[in-house]
Design an enzyme around this catalytic site. Structure first.
Site, PDB file in Angstrom:
ATOM      1  N   CYS A   2       0.714  -1.226  -0.133  1.00  0.00           N
ATOM      2  CA  CYS A   2      -0.071   0.097   0.015  1.00  0.00           C
ATOM      3  C   CYS A   2       0.966   1.147   0.005  1.00  0.00           C
ATOM      4  O   CYS A   2       2.289   1.110   0.230  1.00  0.00           O
ATOM      5  CB  CYS A   2      -0.837  -0.082   1.131  1.00  0.00           C
ATOM      6  N   ARG A  27       2.170   1.238  -6.191  1.00  0.00           N
ATOM      7  CA  ARG A  27       2.278   0.336  -4.851  1.00  0.00           C
ATOM      8  C   ARG A  27       1.036  -0.501  -4.736  1.00  0.00           C
ATOM      9  O   ARG A  27       0.855  -1.632  -4.092  1.00  0.00           O
ATOM     10  CB  ARG A  27       2.638   1.049  -3.669  1.00  0.00           C
ATOM     11  N   LYS A 492       6.265 -10.835 -18.828  1.00  0.00           N
ATOM     12  CA  LYS A 492       5.865  -9.352 -19.167  1.00  0.00           C
ATOM     13  C   LYS A 492       4.538  -9.110 -19.730  1.00  0.00           C
ATOM     14  O   LYS A 492       3.742  -8.373 -19.587  1.00  0.00           O
ATOM     15  CB  LYS A 492       6.939  -8.740 -20.109  1.00  0.00           C
ATOM     16  N   HIS A 511       7.606 -31.962 -24.239  1.00  0.00           N
ATOM     17  CA  HIS A 511       7.332 -32.762 -23.284  1.00  0.00           C
ATOM     18  C   HIS A 511       6.189 -32.466 -22.788  1.00  0.00           C
ATOM     19  O   HIS A 511       6.003 -32.487 -21.461  1.00  0.00           O
ATOM     20  CB  HIS A 511       8.402 -32.809 -22.088  1.00  0.00           C
TER      21      HIS A 511
END
Ligand code: G6P
Length: 615
Positions: A2, A27, A492, A511
């Site tokens: 925060c 944030r 990204k 695989h």
């Protein structure tokens, strides 16, 4: 995760706090709120809203002067990334006690909030939110007997967990209390008033003089003064520091998004990471923060790199450097796993934590666990004065400048280079020859140029990204030290576009995941002309045979991939140690243009936060 901003004795306090919140929104951005001590009304104006800071601003602006007052003596504000309780108005901070005397904003987790809440409810307190943070407001009220700072200290002594906290009180209109344990608080001193925030980005427009609180510190802020103590009320002295960057670094400076700005800043950021750290003559790295003795470097018999997210991918690239150059067995550990799985550590183990923010809870816990077990700890961080940077035995700062976009870009490439220089330093004290060292130094010096050359391909990369902008699934494949770059490329893309993207080792594709390949599932193949290229050519053929369109990152002048791939994005030729940097930049641009074409909110992708301070 925060963001907190608080201020006392500041002119235009409301707009200073709102502007500060906007700078901290990276944030967390689920909801926002502000509490201001009104000078005219002798009451607190409390406004909260789900959503972003601009919604909070709108809500404040829509109120009449009578409703809200105009002059404020002190205030606390918050932008939230929800942990306990959905991002609703009631759960948004600030939270207050039952009588509405104390208003708190909190970053961190109160681990024992359930028992504290139960006791407080039994004692007659009324809770309005589902958050863990609200208990703090009630505890402060319970402990208050006329001394504001002592009440907050007594409340904090009862909580287990982490906090960066700012508290406002109607009883002390010209004061604030801030405290930290595990979540940062930085105090900014201005000509008249005092500001405090979870991050210097919120302060830089108003002051360059700051004081970082240490864990266990609590401070009473009043106009022109910050009285810092510990929770036992003993004064502590903390150094004033100068922030050496200005407002332009936290603004978009003409770019559409912070992410794009930060991608384009890479030549400079990389130059700043490298500056003064290479010794051409000796073919070595001069890293003064990494003050290991020659014997310690020689005796090192194992390296563990602990990190999360993008920083973990940088660590995975670093693993190749330490083994190839310095001959030291190296493992990369998810920091969250390291702390809980009783890692085996010997006195000659070096534990390297890579973290842009220096605050990631799991990485910090890994550092603490490693230190507890006697390892020598090294931090590779970007944020100066961050918790990890301060707790490690030694470290290297990236000097990449603030990274605001939630999707990390310049920090990744600078971490890769910092790890490469660390490997070079260790290697030269072990078995790497001076000649080989000199040649690597030249390669490292070229990195900023390489980055600039990749940025010149921006238009081509945009065109390619837009061509595939309708695809809903992607694979990214690579080998060797480009395998972690493939993981990073996929990360990204998914972070900012919400499209499913998986990074795979090129050989592993067959695989299992190859079952998913079809004509609308593009594969981005890292096919640079470095060892392993022949093998990846084979892997590209396997994809093409399943009709997957292949976008190949290649080396300029190498045409061998063009006929098997649908599109190629050539990047300049470089050594095997520096190719991860140029390739990563191409993938950052690819993700950016892909997400932008799809109209995604690039800088603040849903559900993510820049600095993850919870486990
Ligand atoms: C979050 C961020 C990522 C970052 C990771 C580790 O998930 O969104 O971009 O890579 O945390 O953060 P750190 O600050 O330790 O590098």
């Amino acid at each position: 995760m925060c963001g907190i901003v608080a201020g006392v004795g500041i002119e235009n306090l409301e707009s200073v706090l709102l502007d500060g919140l906007s700078r901290l929104e990276y944030r967390g951005y689920d909801s926002a709120g502000i509490a201001l001590n009104s000078m005219e009304a002798e009451s607190v104006l409390l406004v909260k809203t789900p959503g972003k800071v601009k919604k909070l601003r709108k809500k404040l602006n829509s109120m009449s002067t009578e409703e809200r007052g105009l002059q404020f003596s002190a205030g606390v504000a918050h932008t939230r990334w929800a942990t306990h309780g959905a991002p609703t108005e009631v759960n948004a901070h600030p939270h207050s006690d039952t009588a509405g005397t104390f208003f708190i904003v909190h970053n961190g987790i109160i681990e024992n909030y359930v028992e504290l809440k139960k006791r407080l409810i039994d004692e007659g307190q009324k809770f309005s939110s589902e958050t863990d943070s609200e208990v703090l407001a009630h505890l402060v009220a319970e402990c208050y007997d006329g001394d504001f700072l002592k009440a907050v200290a007594a409340a904090l002594k009862q909580v287990k967990g982490t906090y960066g906290v700012a508290v406002l009180s109607t009883k002390h209109p010209d004061a604030l209390v801030v405290a930290r344990k595990g979540s940062p608080i930085v105090i900014g001193l201005t000509a008249n008033g005092v500001l405090a925030a979870s991050d210097t980005a919120a302060l830089v427009a108003h002051t360059s003089e700051v004081i970082y609180l240490d864990d266990g510190d609590i401070a009473l802020l009043s106009p022109g003064n910050a009285d810092i103590r510990n929770l036992d009320d003993l004064p502590v002295s903390r150094e004033k520091m100068k922030i050496d960057w200005d407002l332009s670094v936290v603004e978009k400076s003409g770019f559409e998004h912070f992410m794009l700005k930060e991608i384009f800043e890479q030549p400079k950021a990389l130059r700043d990471t490298i500056r003064g750290r290479l010794d051409h003559e000796q073919g070595a790295a001069v890293l003064s923060g990494l003050n290991l003795s020659p014997k310690e470097m020689l005796d090192a018999n194992r390296i563990i790199i602990a990190a999360c997210g993008t920083s973990m991918h940088a660590g995975m690239v670093g693993e190749y450097f330490f083994e190839d150059l310095a001959d030291i067995p190296t493992e990369i550990e998810q920091a969250a796993e390291f702390r809980y799985r009783n890692p085996i550590i010997s006195p000659n183990t070096l534990v390297i934590a890579t973290s842009q923010s220096g605050e990631t809870a799991d990485t910090l816990a890994a550092v603490r666990e490693a230190a507890r077990k006697g390892a020598s700890t090294i931090g590779i961080c970007n944020v100066v004065g961050s918790t990890i940077a301060r707790e490690v035995d030694r470290g290297i700062y990236l000097h990449a400048g603030p990274e605001i976009g939630v999707a990390s870009t310049k920090a990744f490439t600078c971490q890769v280079v910092a790890l490469l220089m660390t490997a070079l330093k260790l290697a030269r004290s072990r078995r790497l020859t001076r000649e080989a060292g000199i040649s690597l130094v030249s390669e490292i010096e070229r990195i900023p140029e390489l980055a600039a050359a990749v940025l010149e391909k921006n238009d081509l990369i945009k065109e390619v990204a837009e061509k595939y902008s309708e695809a809903e699934n992607f694979f990214f494949i690579g080998r060797g030290n480009l395998y972690p770059v493939a993981l990073e490329g996929a990360l990204k893309l998914k972070e900012i576009s919400y499209v499913h993207a998986e990074g795979y080792h090129a050989a592993e594709l067959k695989h299992g995941p190859i079952a998913l390949l079809e004509e609308n599932v593009p594969v981005v193949a890292l096919a640079n002309d470095v060892p392993g290229k022949e093998k990846i050519l084979g892997n590209i053929q396997e994809c093409a045979a399943r009709k997957s369109p292949v976008v190949a990152i290649t080396t300029e002048g190498d045409d061998s991939v063009a006929e098997s791939a649908d599109v190629t994005i050539p990047v300049p030729r470089s050594s095997v140690f520096t190719t991860p940097v140029s390739t990563a930049i191409a993938l950052q641009l690819f993700a950016y243009h892909f997400a932008n074409k799809r109209g995604c909110e690039i800088d603040q992708p849903r559900n993510l936060a820049k600095s993850v301070t919870v486990e």
